[in-house]
Design a protein around this motif. Structure first.
Motif, mmCIF file in Angstrom:
data_model
loop_
_atom_site.group_PDB
_atom_site.id
_atom_site.type_symbol
_atom_site.label_atom_id
_atom_site.label_comp_id
_atom_site.label_asym_id
_atom_site.label_seq_id
_atom_site.Cartn_x
_atom_site.Cartn_y
_atom_site.Cartn_z
ATOM 1 N N ARG A 21 3.352 7.145 -5.073
ATOM 2 C CA ARG A 21 4.250 6.462 -6.916
ATOM 3 C C ARG A 21 2.723 7.899 -6.591
ATOM 4 O O ARG A 21 2.339 8.749 -7.839
ATOM 5 C CB ARG A 21 3.684 5.437 -7.241
ATOM 6 C CG ARG A 21 4.933 4.616 -7.657
ATOM 7 C CD ARG A 21 4.712 3.110 -7.500
ATOM 8 N NE ARG A 21 3.988 2.882 -8.792
ATOM 9 C CZ ARG A 21 3.834 2.135 -9.280
ATOM 10 N NH1 ARG A 21 3.410 0.690 -8.405
ATOM 11 N NH2 ARG A 21 3.634 1.599 -10.202
ATOM 12 N N ALA A 22 1.629 7.643 -5.946
ATOM 13 C CA ALA A 22 0.178 8.568 -6.284
ATOM 14 C C ALA A 22 1.212 9.727 -6.132
ATOM 15 O O ALA A 22 0.447 10.307 -6.161
ATOM 16 C CB ALA A 22 -0.768 7.752 -5.719
ATOM 17 N N PHE A 36 2.432 1.962 -3.469
ATOM 18 C CA PHE A 36 1.075 2.892 -4.168
ATOM 19 C C PHE A 36 0.639 4.490 -4.070
ATOM 20 O O PHE A 36 0.475 4.886 -4.456
ATOM 21 C CB PHE A 36 -0.105 1.686 -4.298
ATOM 22 C CG PHE A 36 -0.166 0.276 -5.155
ATOM 23 C CD1 PHE A 36 0.537 -0.683 -5.123
ATOM 24 C CD2 PHE A 36 -0.729 1.301 -6.913
ATOM 25 C CE1 PHE A 36 0.642 -1.464 -5.904
ATOM 26 C CE2 PHE A 36 -0.669 -0.124 -7.023
ATOM 27 C CZ PHE A 36 -0.287 -1.345 -6.670
ATOM 28 N N VAL A 81 -3.009 15.884 -5.107
ATOM 29 C CA VAL A 81 -4.545 16.368 -5.294
ATOM 30 C C VAL A 81 -5.214 15.269 -5.619
ATOM 31 O O VAL A 81 -6.156 14.532 -4.565
ATOM 32 C CB VAL A 81 -4.539 17.259 -5.679
ATOM 33 C CG1 VAL A 81 -6.419 17.976 -5.994
ATOM 34 C CG2 VAL A 81 -3.356 19.245 -5.987
ATOM 35 N N ALA A 82 -4.693 14.898 -6.344
ATOM 36 C CA ALA A 82 -5.742 13.560 -6.612
ATOM 37 C C ALA A 82 -5.551 12.491 -5.854
ATOM 38 O O ALA A 82 -6.471 11.671 -5.507
ATOM 39 C CB ALA A 82 -5.510 12.722 -7.913
ATOM 40 N N ALA A 83 -3.964 11.970 -5.347
ATOM 41 C CA ALA A 83 -4.758 11.090 -4.754
ATOM 42 C C ALA A 83 -4.994 11.405 -2.475
ATOM 43 O O ALA A 83 -5.292 10.057 -2.477
ATOM 44 C CB ALA A 83 -2.581 10.749 -3.965
ATOM 45 N N ARG A 84 -4.603 12.025 -2.285
ATOM 46 C CA ARG A 84 -5.280 13.359 -1.568
ATOM 47 C C ARG A 84 -6.931 12.767 -0.936
ATOM 48 O O ARG A 84 -7.206 12.301 -0.468
ATOM 49 C CB ARG A 84 -5.384 14.574 -1.669
ATOM 50 C CG ARG A 84 -4.652 14.306 -0.212
ATOM 51 C CD ARG A 84 -3.983 16.510 0.044
ATOM 52 N NE ARG A 84 -4.326 17.510 -1.139
ATOM 53 C CZ ARG A 84 -3.596 18.786 -1.253
ATOM 54 N NH1 ARG A 84 -2.606 17.826 -0.654
ATOM 55 N NH2 ARG A 84 -3.973 18.935 -1.853
ATOM 56 N N SER A 85 -7.245 13.166 -2.832
ATOM 57 C CA SER A 85 -9.246 12.525 -2.684
ATOM 58 C C SER A 85 -9.527 11.471 -2.389
ATOM 59 O O SER A 85 -10.537 11.183 -2.391
ATOM 60 C CB SER A 85 -9.411 13.177 -3.986
ATOM 61 O OG SER A 85 -9.054 12.257 -5.073
ATOM 62 N N LEU A 86 -8.038 10.778 -2.139
ATOM 63 C CA LEU A 86 -8.248 8.764 -2.219
ATOM 64 C C LEU A 86 -8.369 8.753 -1.707
ATOM 65 O O LEU A 86 -8.070 7.416 -0.962
ATOM 66 C CB LEU A 86 -7.780 8.168 -3.183
ATOM 67 C CG LEU A 86 -8.664 8.230 -5.046
ATOM 68 C CD1 LEU A 86 -6.984 8.058 -5.977
ATOM 69 C CD2 LEU A 86 -9.683 8.373 -5.120
ATOM 70 N N GLY A 87 -7.558 9.240 -0.033
ATOM 71 C CA GLY A 87 -7.545 9.292 0.983
ATOM 72 C C GLY A 87 -5.895 9.503 1.692
ATOM 73 O O GLY A 87 -5.765 8.232 2.809
ATOM 74 N N VAL A 88 -5.582 8.856 0.752
ATOM 75 C CA VAL A 88 -3.804 9.169 1.504
ATOM 76 C C VAL A 88 -2.630 10.258 1.657
ATOM 77 O O VAL A 88 -3.613 11.567 1.243
ATOM 78 C CB VAL A 88 -2.696 9.277 -0.735
ATOM 79 C CG1 VAL A 88 -1.596 9.229 0.288
ATOM 80 C CG2 VAL A 88 -3.632 7.253 -1.059
ATOM 81 N N ARG A 89 -2.545 9.572 2.957
ATOM 82 C CA ARG A 89 -2.233 10.870 3.407
ATOM 83 C C ARG A 89 -0.504 11.189 3.093
ATOM 84 O O ARG A 89 1.026 10.350 3.062
ATOM 85 C CB ARG A 89 -1.855 10.780 4.927
ATOM 86 C CG ARG A 89 -3.343 10.562 5.678
ATOM 87 C CD ARG A 89 -3.798 10.207 7.232
ATOM 88 N NE ARG A 89 -2.647 8.928 7.395
ATOM 89 C CZ ARG A 89 -1.875 8.439 8.114
ATOM 90 N NH1 ARG A 89 -1.923 9.002 9.865
ATOM 91 N NH2 ARG A 89 -1.689 7.006 7.941
ATOM 92 N N ARG A 119 0.705 -1.038 0.336
ATOM 93 C CA ARG A 119 0.013 -0.262 -0.105
ATOM 94 C C ARG A 119 1.348 1.559 0.371
ATOM 95 O O ARG A 119 0.563 2.290 -1.346
ATOM 96 C CB ARG A 119 -1.177 -0.072 1.104
ATOM 97 C CG ARG A 119 -1.562 1.446 1.033
ATOM 98 C CD ARG A 119 -2.948 1.328 1.924
ATOM 99 N NE ARG A 119 -2.488 0.695 3.345
ATOM 100 C CZ ARG A 119 -3.848 1.297 3.773
ATOM 101 N NH1 ARG A 119 -5.295 1.275 3.740
ATOM 102 N NH2 ARG A 119 -4.355 0.879 6.079
#
Lengths: 328, 242
Positions: free
Chosen positions: A194-195, A191, A201-209, A188
C-alpha cells in the motif's frame, strides 16, 4: 493492547466467515439451473477480481493484461488433464504455479514502467498471449480444446448435470482469494504494497523494496488468476483463445474490483455481485434485440457508479459507519 | 566525538549542470548539522545522495566507515539513514498509525510489534490523538510531524530533515524546533536543510554552507554569519562591501 486496526480486522474476519457461509447455503433452495449457473459465474468473477485486486488494488499496479494468466491457467490444467490424465484438483496448482511464474516473467520488464505506462505494457502482453495461442498448434490453435468427460468425479471436477459441486469449487476459490487478501492486509507485505501504491519514493526511503514488492504482488495475483482459469475450463468443458484469452477478459476481471472498490477486502465481491447478474440478465432479456441495448445499460451503470462513488460501491458501507461514528 | 557520516568528494551532474561539485564533510555522532545555502545550491541533491535515492557520479558517502552511496534507499534505511521530504509525502489512503507502521516494519516483520513501535513513536511526536485519522486529513504542520514520526519509526542513527520548518507559522515552527531537540536527545544525529537562517542557526552545532554545488564554508553558527563569502552568496556583492 486493543485498538482500531485489530478490532477492525477481527470484525472483518467474522463478517467474512458469515458471508462465505451464507454463500454456501444460497444455492440450496434454488433449483433453477440458469440461476445456479449465474451464481457460479458471479463467484468466479468475485475470485478473479480479488486476485486482480491483490496487484491492482493493494499494490496499485493496474494490470490490463490479466487475461493471459486466466487463459494460461485454463490451458495448463486442461492440457495436463487431456494429455496426461492429471485431474484438475492437482492441475489447478500447476496452473497457479505456471501463472505465478509467468507474472514474474512479465513483471521483470514491465515493472520498470510505472503508472499508465505499466498499464499499457500489460495490454500488449495480453495481446501477445492471445496471438501466440491462436497460432500454436500444440494447444489446438484457433480450434481450441475440448475437455473430455471421463465420468463424474470431484478430483477432476466433472459432473454430468449437477451444478452444486461447481458452486462449491468456485466458493472455495473465492474463500482462498479473500483469505489471502485478508492475511496480506495485516502483514508487512500488505503495508509495503500500500505504501508503494500511495508514494513509491517515500516507501523506498523507509526501507521498502519497491520492485520486489511489485513482483511478489504480481506472483500471488497471477497464481490465483491461473487457479480461477483452471476451474473455469473444467466448468465450461471447452476452451479456445477467443473465449479465455481475449483482451475483453482482462477488463472483465478488473471491472468488479474497480466498481466495488480497489484495494479493499469487499470491493471485488460486492462489484461482482452487482455487475455479473446485471450483465447476464440484461443480456438474456435485451441481448437478442441485436442493438446492444444490454451493453448500453451495463456501460451506463459503470459510468453512474464512477461518477457518483469513484471510490467504489464499498464506500457506501463506509459512509454509514462514519455517520455512526460522528453521532457517537 | 565519533564520526558517523563521511561525505567524500561527492559529485553529481544533471545534464551538464553540476548540482554537487566535489562536496566533502563529516558529521559527528549526536550532533545537529545545518545544511544551508540559497536556492539551487545543491542541498536536496546532497540529501538524495546520502539517503540513496540518487546515486552520485563519483565520490562516496560512508556511514560508520561503510559505503552506502549508490546502493539504494532500502539499504540506506536498513543501515539507519531516514529522511523527510521537502514536499510532504504521506500515504494518503492509510491512517496516521498505518503510515508510521510502514516505517516500523523496517525493523520487525511482526505486525503487533510494528504497531506498538508506531504508537510509541506517535506519542513521542505528539500525534497520538490523530492515530486513527486518515493521513490526508492532517494539517500541514501535522503532516510534517507525521513524516518525522514515520522516519523515526525506522529507528535511524541519522535523520535527514528537508526544510521541515519552512512554511510554518512562528508558533508551529517553535513546536518543530522543540521536536528536533527531542529527537536529538534520543541520540539521533540530525542533518537539517533550511534556508531560513535565523531558524536553523540557533539549533545547530555546526553548519555547512553550500553555494552553486560547492562547500562555501563549514563552521559554528557564530562564524558563519560573519563570513563575508556567506553574506555575498545570500545577499549579493553590494551588501558584502557594506
Amino acid at each position: 493492547m486493543d485498538n482500531d486496526i485489530l478490532r477492525r480486522r477481527r470484525r472483518e474476519l467474522i463478517t467474512g466467515v458469515i458471508v462465505l457461509a451464507a454463500l454456501a447455503m444460497l444455492p440450496l433452495p434454488i433449483a433453477d439451473v440458469y440461476t445456479r449457473n449465474l451464481l457460479i459465474i458471479t463467484l468466479l468473477y468475485a475470485g478473479l477480481a480479488q486476485a486482480w485486486n491483490i496487484l491492482g488494488g493493494y499494490c496499485g499496479q493496474i494490470s490490463l493484461g490479466h487475461a493471459i494468466y486466466f487463459g494460461v491457467g485454463c490451458y495448463v490444467s486442461t492440457l495436463l488433464y487431456v494429455r496426461l490424465g492429471i485431474p484438475v484438483a492437482f492441475g489447478l496448482f500447476a496452473a497457479g504455479a505456471v501463472c505465478g511464474a509467468l507474472a514474474l516473467l512479465v513483471g521483470w520488464p514491465c515493472f520498470r514502467l510505472s503508472g499508465h505506462y505499466y498499464a499499457v505494457a500489460t495490454v500488449v502482453v495480453g495481446e501477445i498471449g492471445y496471438l501466440l495461442f491462436l497460432n500454436w498448434d500444440f494447444v489446438g490453435a484457433a480450434t481450441g480444446i475440448y475437455v473430455p468427460f471421463k465420468g463424474e468425479s470431484w478430483l477432476a471436477l466433472q459432473f454430468r448435470t449437477q451444478k452444486l459441486p461447481y458452486h462449491y469449487a468456485m466458493l472455495a476459490f473465492v474463500a482462498a482469494t479473500w483469505i489471502a487478501a485478508w492475511v496480506i492486509e495485516g502483514s508487512r507485505w500488505g503495508f509495503s504494497w500500500r505504501a508503494v501504491r500511495d508514494d513509491a519514493v517515500a516507501a523506498r526511503s523507509l526501507g521498502v523494496r519497491v520492485f520486489a514488492s511489485k513482483m511478489a504482488a504480481a506472483a500471488i495475483s497471477g497464481f490465483f488468476t491461473g487457479v480461477g482459469g483452471a476451474l473455469f475450463a473444467q466448468y465450461v468443458g471447452y476452451i479456445d483463445p477467443d473465449s479465455v484469452l481475449a483482451g475483453t477478459f482482462s477488463i472483465l476481471i478488473a471491472l468488479p474490483a474497480v466498481l466495488g472498490g480497489v484495494g479493499t477486502l469487499w470491493g471485488p465481491l460486492i462489484g461482482a455481485v452487482v455487475l455479473i447478474p446485471v450483465s447476464e440478465l440484461s443480456r438474456s432479456y435485451l441481448g437478442g434485440s441485436g442493438r446492444g441495448v444490454d451493453l448500453m445499460i451495463y456501460g451506463g451503470l459503470i459510468v453512474l457508479v464512477a461518477l457518483a462513488r469513484p471510490q467504489g460501491l464499498v464506500s457506501l458501507l463506509g459512509l454509514r459507519r462514519r455517520a455512526h461514528e460522528n453521532a457517537a | 566525538m565519533k564520526t558517523l557520516l563521511e561525505v567524500d568528494n561527492l559529485r553529481k551532474s544533471f545534464g551538464g549542470v553540476a548540482a554537487n561539485d566535489g562536496i566533502s564533510f563529516n558529521v559527528a555522532e549526536g550532533e545537529i548539522l545545518g545544511l544551508i545555502g540559497p536556492n539551487g545550491a545543491g542541498k536536496t541533491s546532497l540529501f538524495n545522495a546520502i539517503s540513496g535515492e540518487i546515486p552520485p557520479d563519483s565520490g562516496e558517502v560512508r556511514l560508520l566507515g561503510e559505503r552506502v552511496s549508490g546502493r539504494g534507499p532500502a539499504l540506506c534505511a536498513a543501515r539507519g539513514i531516514a529522511r523527510t521530504f521537502q514536499v510532504v509525502r504521506s500515504f494518503d489512503s492509510m491512517t496516521v498509525l498505518e503510515n508510521v507502521m510502514v516505517g516500523a516494519f523496517a525493523r520487525t516483520a511482526r505486525p503487533r510489534a510494528a504497531m506498538q513501535a508506531a504508537q510509541e513513536t506517535l506519542e513521542f511526536c505528539g500525534l497520538a490523538a490523530r492515530a486513527d485519522r486518515p493521513a490526508w486529513s492532517l494539517s500541514p504542520p501535522e503532516k510534517r510531524r507525521l513524516e518525522v514520526a514515520r522516519a523515526l519509526a525506522t529507528r535511524p542513527r541519522l535523520l535527514l530533515l528537508d526544510e521541515m520548518l519552512t512554511g510554518l507559522t512562528p508558533t508551529e515552527a517553535q513546536g518543530g524546533v522543540q521536536l528536533v531537540r527531542d529527537v536529538q536527545a534520543r541520540g539521533v544525529t540530525i542533518i537539517m536543510v533550511e534556508h531560513v537562517m535565523e531558524v536553523v542557526l540557533p539549533l545547530v552545532s555546526r553548519a555547512v554552507v553550500l553555494n552553486l554545488g560547492r562547500v562555501l564554508t563549514i563552521g559554528a553558527p557564530a562564524e558563519i554569519v560573519k563570513n563575508p563569502e556567506v553574506i555575498k552568496a545570500y545577499l549579493g556583492d553590494r551588501y558584502a562591501a557594506a
